[in-house]
Scaffold this active site. Structure first.
Site, PDB file in Angstrom:
ATOM      1  N   ASP A  81      -4.214   1.192   9.933  1.00 55.32           N
ATOM      2  CA  ASP A  81      -3.535   1.822   8.802  1.00 55.32           C
ATOM      3  C   ASP A  81      -2.049   1.780   9.132  1.00 55.32           C
ATOM      4  O   ASP A  81      -1.564   2.553   9.960  1.00 55.32           O
ATOM      5  CB  ASP A  81      -4.038   3.265   8.651  1.00 55.32           C
ATOM      6  CG  ASP A  81      -3.243   4.063   7.612  1.00 55.32           C
ATOM      7  OD1 ASP A  81      -2.353   3.483   6.959  1.00 55.32           O
ATOM      8  OD2 ASP A  81      -3.520   5.280   7.467  1.00 55.32           O
TER       9      ASP A  81
ATOM     10  N   LYS B 130       7.789   0.815   5.533  1.00 58.15           N
ATOM     11  CA  LYS B 130       6.790   0.301   4.585  1.00 58.15           C
ATOM     12  C   LYS B 130       7.326   0.274   3.147  1.00 58.15           C
ATOM     13  O   LYS B 130       6.966  -0.593   2.359  1.00 58.15           O
ATOM     14  CB  LYS B 130       5.543   1.175   4.656  1.00 58.15           C
ATOM     15  CG  LYS B 130       4.366   0.692   3.840  1.00 58.15           C
ATOM     16  CD  LYS B 130       3.163   1.568   4.125  1.00 58.15           C
ATOM     17  CE  LYS B 130       1.950   1.191   3.326  1.00 58.15           C
ATOM     18  NZ  LYS B 130       0.801   2.047   3.702  1.00 58.15           N
TER      19      LYS B 130
ATOM     20  N   GLU C  85      -6.125   0.651   0.560  1.00 60.35           N
ATOM     21  CA  GLU C  85      -6.347   1.927   1.244  1.00 60.35           C
ATOM     22  C   GLU C  85      -7.457   2.774   0.602  1.00 60.35           C
ATOM     23  O   GLU C  85      -8.298   3.310   1.325  1.00 60.35           O
ATOM     24  CB  GLU C  85      -5.021   2.702   1.329  1.00 60.35           C
ATOM     25  CG  GLU C  85      -4.104   2.077   2.373  1.00 60.35           C
ATOM     26  CD  GLU C  85      -2.624   2.459   2.230  1.00 60.35           C
ATOM     27  OE1 GLU C  85      -2.319   3.379   1.457  1.00 60.35           O
ATOM     28  OE2 GLU C  85      -1.793   1.822   2.906  1.00 60.35           O
TER      29      GLU C  85
ATOM     30  N   ASP D  14      -4.226  10.064  -2.689  1.00 59.41           N
ATOM     31  CA  ASP D  14      -3.590   9.832  -1.385  1.00 59.41           C
ATOM     32  C   ASP D  14      -2.137  10.277  -1.419  1.00 59.41           C
ATOM     33  O   ASP D  14      -1.284   9.623  -2.013  1.00 59.41           O
ATOM     34  CB  ASP D  14      -3.682   8.336  -1.030  1.00 59.41           C
ATOM     35  CG  ASP D  14      -3.159   8.021   0.376  1.00 59.41           C
ATOM     36  OD1 ASP D  14      -2.472   8.885   0.972  1.00 59.41           O
ATOM     37  OD2 ASP D  14      -3.435   6.911   0.868  1.00 59.41           O
TER      38      ASP D  14
HETATM   39  P1  ADP Z   1       1.504   7.862   5.454  1.00 59.34           P
HETATM   40  O1  ADP Z   1       0.255   7.432   4.807  1.00 59.34           O
HETATM   41  O2  ADP Z   1       2.653   7.928   4.514  1.00 59.34           O
HETATM   42  O3  ADP Z   1       1.827   7.165   6.712  1.00 59.34           O
HETATM   43  P2  ADP Z   1       0.208  10.287   6.430  1.00 59.34           P
HETATM   44  O4  ADP Z   1      -1.046  10.216   5.670  1.00 59.34           O
HETATM   45  O5  ADP Z   1       0.132  10.176   7.894  1.00 59.34           O
HETATM   46  O6  ADP Z   1       1.334   9.377   5.866  1.00 59.34           O
HETATM   47  O7  ADP Z   1       0.907  11.663   6.050  1.00 59.34           O
HETATM   48  C1  ADP Z   1       2.121  11.998   6.584  1.00 59.34           C
HETATM   49  C2  ADP Z   1       2.658  13.174   5.834  1.00 59.34           C
HETATM   50  O8  ADP Z   1       1.743  14.232   5.960  1.00 59.34           O
HETATM   51  C3  ADP Z   1       3.968  13.640   6.404  1.00 59.34           C
HETATM   52  O9  ADP Z   1       4.877  13.914   5.369  1.00 59.34           O
HETATM   53  C4  ADP Z   1       3.576  14.882   7.120  1.00 59.34           C
HETATM   54  O10 ADP Z   1       4.654  15.802   7.174  1.00 59.34           O
HETATM   55  C5  ADP Z   1       2.452  15.387   6.266  1.00 59.34           C
HETATM   56  N1  ADP Z   1       1.592  16.313   6.963  1.00 59.34           N
HETATM   57  C6  ADP Z   1       0.891  16.108   8.093  1.00 59.34           C
HETATM   58  N2  ADP Z   1       0.247  17.216   8.482  1.00 59.34           N
HETATM   59  C7  ADP Z   1       0.548  18.156   7.546  1.00 59.34           C
HETATM   60  C8  ADP Z   1       0.192  19.521   7.367  1.00 59.34           C
HETATM   61  N3  ADP Z   1      -0.587  20.145   8.246  1.00 59.34           N
HETATM   62  N4  ADP Z   1       0.682  20.168   6.295  1.00 59.34           N
HETATM   63  C9  ADP Z   1       1.478  19.535   5.411  1.00 59.34           C
HETATM   64  N5  ADP Z   1       1.847  18.264   5.521  1.00 59.34           N
HETATM   65  C10 ADP Z   1       1.388  17.586   6.571  1.00 59.34           C
HETATM   66 MG    MG Z   2      -1.391   6.561   4.302  1.00 55.63          MG
END
Ligand code: ADP
Ligand code: MG
Length: 626
Positions: free
Chosen positions: A24, A87, A187, A211
Site C-alpha cells: 500500500d 502520491k 485500493e 477511505d
Molecule cells: P494514506 O492512505 O493517506 O497513506 P492512512 O490510511 O495511513 O493514510 O491514514 C493516515 C491518516 O490517518 C493521517 O492523517 C493520520 O493522522 C490519520 N490517523 C491515524 N490514526 C488516527 C487516529 N487514531 N485518529 C485520527 N486520525 C488518525
Molecule cells: Mg490509504
C-alpha cells in the site's frame, strides 16, 4: 502434456515459487504485507515491528536518502529537503498544483510548468516516480532483511480514481525500485479482499468502501459477483484527508492563541502537536500541550466543529457515488471503513447514521489495503488455485489465420475464468503442420497486435485442404493464466502452451491499444476485407483447378476452356490486389462452375460407391495372400 510458464513481457520462463508481496503505497503511510501460513499479515521488520512507515523522504546534503520514521524527524530539522504527500503529485504537472504549492514545504522546478512536476531537493531535481521508488525500495529492503528472502514480485495499490498516467507512474516507481509489478490494484478492491469478501463465489454483494486517509478521500461502490469485482462508481476528493484536520487545528490554535511560528522548524513542531491532538481526540475528550511557552488545548466539541464541514463533504461524495452506481444506501450489503482517519469517532458516527447500520471496521483501517494487496499478489502468483477470479480479460485474445488476420477467440472484457474453442482447418492439401500464433489486441490484423506465443501442431494426418478439423481452445483460469490447446480431432494429436501473467499489461497499454483500434478501425476493416477476398479467391482457384483435372473426361471442351479462362481471370484479379476485381472474378467463376460442379458431385458419389466395393475386394485378396 508439459506446460511452461512464460512471462510474456520479458519472454522469460518463470519460477513461480517465490515470495510475493502486497504494498500500500500511501499518501501518508506505506505498508508491505505478505501471506504467512495462509493468512495475510503486515511484514514485521527485524525488530519485529510492523513495516508501517510514513511516506516521507529526505535527501541529505551529502545525497544520502532516508525514508520513513527517520525522515519524519527531518521534517523539523531539514524541511526544505524533506518530501511528504508525494502520491498527490504522481503523474501530475505543476499547473495542476498552481494554487496549492504553499502547502508543500519543498520547492518545485518552476521551469517545468508544462511537463510533469519535478521537485528540487538541494541541488538536484527529483520526479515523484523516483521519490516513490525510494519508499518502495526501503519497504522491500527492510522486508528482505527481516525475512531473509529476496522479493521480486509485488502488487501495488492505487486509488480507484487514479488515471492511466498515475497508474503508470506507480508502476514505474515499482520498476525503478527493482520490482516486478504483477498488477496495480484498486485500493477498494484490495480492502474488500482483506475483509474476505467475494471469496464465496455464489454470493453477489454490493460493497461501499469509504477511505479517508491522510491526503485523500474516496468512496467506491463495488459489485462483487461470481468472484468478479466491478467498480460501479468512485467519487472522491484528492485534497481532502487527515492533513486538512491537522491544518484546521493549526489554524484554530493560531487564531485563538495568536501564534506566529517564525521558521519552518517552529511550524513543523506546531504541525506535530496538531496531529497528536487529532489522534488523542479519537480516544478522549480533551487534549492539551505546550508550544513555544503557550499552552494549547482542544476539546472534542471544538474539534467536531472544525472537522464537520469535511465530513459533510465526504457524505456528499458518498451520495454522488451511490447515484452514479444506481444503487440506494439500503442496497449496500457492507460498508467498509478504510484509512487512518476513519478512526475518528465523528467519522464513524456520521457514517453509522448515514448507513443506518454499523459500518465494518473490524480490521485496522490503515492496514486493510496492504493486507488485501498481499492476498491479490498470492492469487496472481498462482498460490490459490481454488480461489476466486478477480478480473476481466482486458484485451481480446485470438490466433492468426490465413493472410495475417486476427481471429478473436476470447473477446476483451470477458469475465474469467473462461474457455472458448473454435475449429480450424488446413489451407493446403496434405498439410502436416499448423502454426498457432497467439495474439492479444483489438486490431483486425495480427501485425498490429501483440504476439504472446506461438507453437506448431505437428503430425496432422495427410488430408486434402479443408478436411482436417483442428480445435483450438483458449482457457484462462482464475489466476489469469492462459492455456492454449490445439487438437486434431481425428487422431486426437494435441499440443498446448501456457502463458503466465497475461494481465501484466498496464492500463496505459490497454488504453493505447484500444485507442489505436478505434483510430485504425476503418483502414483495418478495408485491409481485412481484402485479405478475406484474397483467401476466398485463392481457395476457389485451387478448387476449380482440381475440379478441372479430376473431371476432365466429363466436361465438354467449351466448358473446359471457359473454366480455364475464368481461372486465369481470377488469377489476374488476385495479382491486382483490388478487392472489387477479385470479388467480380470469384462471382463469375462460381456462377459458371456451380451447376456443373453440382452434376459432377452426383457422379462422384456414384463413383465413390463403386470404389468402396473395389477396395473391399482388394482387402479380401490381401488377407488371403497374408
Ligand atoms: P494514506 O492512505 O493517506 O497513506 P492512512 O490510511 O495511513 O493514510 O491514514 C493516515 C491518516 O490517518 C493521517 O492523517 C493520520 O493522522 C490519520 N490517523 C491515524 N490514526 C488516527 C487516529 N487514531 N485518529 C485520527 N486520525 C488518525
Ligand atoms: Mg490509504
Amino acid at each position: 502434456m508439459s506446460k511452461i510458464a512464460i512471462d510474456f513481457k520479458t519472454g522469460q520462463i518463470k519460477n513461480t515459487a517465490q515470495l510475493v508481496v502486497g504494498i500500500d503505497l500511501g499518501t501518508t503511510n506505506s505498508l508491505i504485507a505478505r501471506i504467512n501460513d495462509g493468512r495475510a499479515e503486515i511484514i514485521k521488520d527485524f525488530q519485529n515491528k510492523p513495516l508501517f512507515i510514513p511516506s516521507v523522504i529526505n535527501v541529505g546534503h551529502d545525497g544520502v536518502i532516508t525514508v520513513g520514521h527517520e525522515a519524519i524527524q527531518k521534517l523539523i530539522t531539514d524541511p526544505e529537503s524533506t518530501v511528504y504527500s508525494i502520491k498527490r503529485l504522481m503523474g501530475k504537472s505543476l499547473q495542476d498544483f498552481s494554487d496549492r504549492k504553499e502547502f508543500f514545504g519543498y520547492h518545485f522546478d518552476e521551469s517545468a510548468s508544462e511537463g510533469l512536476i519535478r521537485i528540487r531537493l538541494n541541488d538536484r531535481y527529483y520526479t515523484p516516480v523516483e521519490l516513490s521508488s525510494y519508499i518502495l525500495r526501503h519497504l522491500v529492503q527492510e522486508a528482505e532483511k527481516a525475512l531473509g528472502v529476496k522479493i521480486e514480485d509485488a502488487v501495488i495499490t492505487v486509488p480507484a480514481y487514479f488515471n492511466d498516467e498515475q497508474r503508470q507512474a506507480t508502476r514505474d516507481a515499482g520498476k525503478i525500485a527493482g520490482l516486478n509489478v504483477l498488477r496495480i490494484v484498486n485500493e477498494p478492491t484490495a480492502a474488500s479482499l482483506a475483509y474476505g469478501l467475494g471469496q464465496n463465489k455464489t454470493e453477489a454483494l454490493n460493497i461501499a468502501v469509504y477511505d479517508l486517509g491522510g491526503g485523500t478521500f474516496d468512496v467506491s461502490i463495488l459489485r462483487i459477483e461470481d468472484g468478479v469485482f466491478d467498480v460501479l462508481a468512485t467519487r472522491g476528493d484528492t485534497n481532502l484527508g487527515g492533513d486538512d484536520f491537522d491544518r484546521e487545528i493549526i489554524k484554530f490554535w493560531k487564531e485563538k492563541y495568536q501564534l506566529y511560528p517564525e521558521n519552518p522548524i517552529e511550524q513543523s513542531e506546531l504541525f506535530f502537536k496538531a496531529r497528536a491532538a487529532k489522534h488523542e481526540l479519537s480516544d478522549s475528550n480533551n487534549f492539551s500541550t505546550t508550544w513555544n511557552h503557550h499552552i494549547l488545548s482542544l476539546s472534542n466539541e471544538e474539534y467536531k466543529t472544525l472537522s464537520q464541514p469535511y465530513i459533510d463533504r465526504t457524505l456528499d461524495c458518498f451520495r454522488l457515488a451511490l447515484s452514479d452506481s444506481g444503487l440506494h444506501i439500503h442496497d449496500i450489503d457492507e460498508l467498509l471503513l478504510v484509512g487512518g482517519s476513519t478512526r475518528m469517532p465523528i467519522v464513524f458516527d456520521a457514517l453509522q447514521s448515514f448507513y443506518g447500520k454499523t459500518p465494518n471496521r473490524s480490521l485496522h483501517p490503515d492496514e486493510a489495503v496492504a493486507l488485501g494487496a498481499a492476498i491479490q499478489a498470492d492469487i496472481l502468483a498462482g498460490n490459490r488455485k481454488d480461489f476466486l477470479l478477480l478480473d476481466v480479460n482486458p484485451l481480446s485474445l485470438g490466433i492468426e489465420t490465413l493472410g495475417g488476420i486476427m481471429d478473436v477467440i476470447i473477446p476483451r472484457n470477458s469475465k474469467i475464468p473462461i474457455q472458448q474453442a473454435r475449429e480450424y482447418t488446413t489451407s493446403r492439401d496434405g498439410q502436416k503442420n499448423l502454426k498457432i500464433a497467439i495474439y492479444q489486441g483489438e486490431r483486425d490484423l495480427v501485425e498490429n497486435n501483440k504476439l504472446l506465443a506461438e507453437f506448431i501442431l505437428e503430425d496432422i494426418p495427410p488430408m486434402p485442404a479443408g478436411i482436417p478439423k483442428i480445435q483450438v481452445r483458449f482457457m484462462i483460469d482464475a489466476d489469469g493464466i492462459l492455456t492454449v490447446k490445439a487438437i486434431e480431432q481425428r487422431t486426437q494429436t494435441e499440443q498446448s502452451i501456457t502463458i503466465k501473467s497475461q494481465f501484466n499489461i498496464s492500463a496505459a497499454e490497454v488504453a493505447s491499444m484500444l485507442q489505436e483500434s478505434i483510430r485504425f478501425a476503418k483502414s483495418d476493416q478495408e485491409k481485412k476485407a481484402l485479405i478475406d477476398s484474397i483467401n476466398e479467391g485463392k481457395y476457389l482457384q485451387l478448387a476449380s483447378e482440381k475440379f478441372l483435372k479430376n473431371n476432365h473426361q466429363y466436361l465438354t471442351s467449351l466448358q473446359r476452356s471457359e473454366i480455364s479462362n475464368l481461372i486465369t481471370y481470377l488469377k489476374d484479379a488476385l495479382d491486382s490486389k483490388i478487392r472489387d476485381h477479385i470479388e467480380l472474378a470469384i462471382e463469375a467463376l462460381n456462377k459458371y462452375t456451380a451447376p456443373i460442379a453440382h452434376k459432377a458431385l452426383d457422379r462422384n458419389i456414384a463413383d465413390a460407391l463403386r470404389n468402396k466395393n473395389i477396395s473391399e475386394a482388394i482387402n479380401n485378396e490381401t488377407k488371403k495372400d497374408g
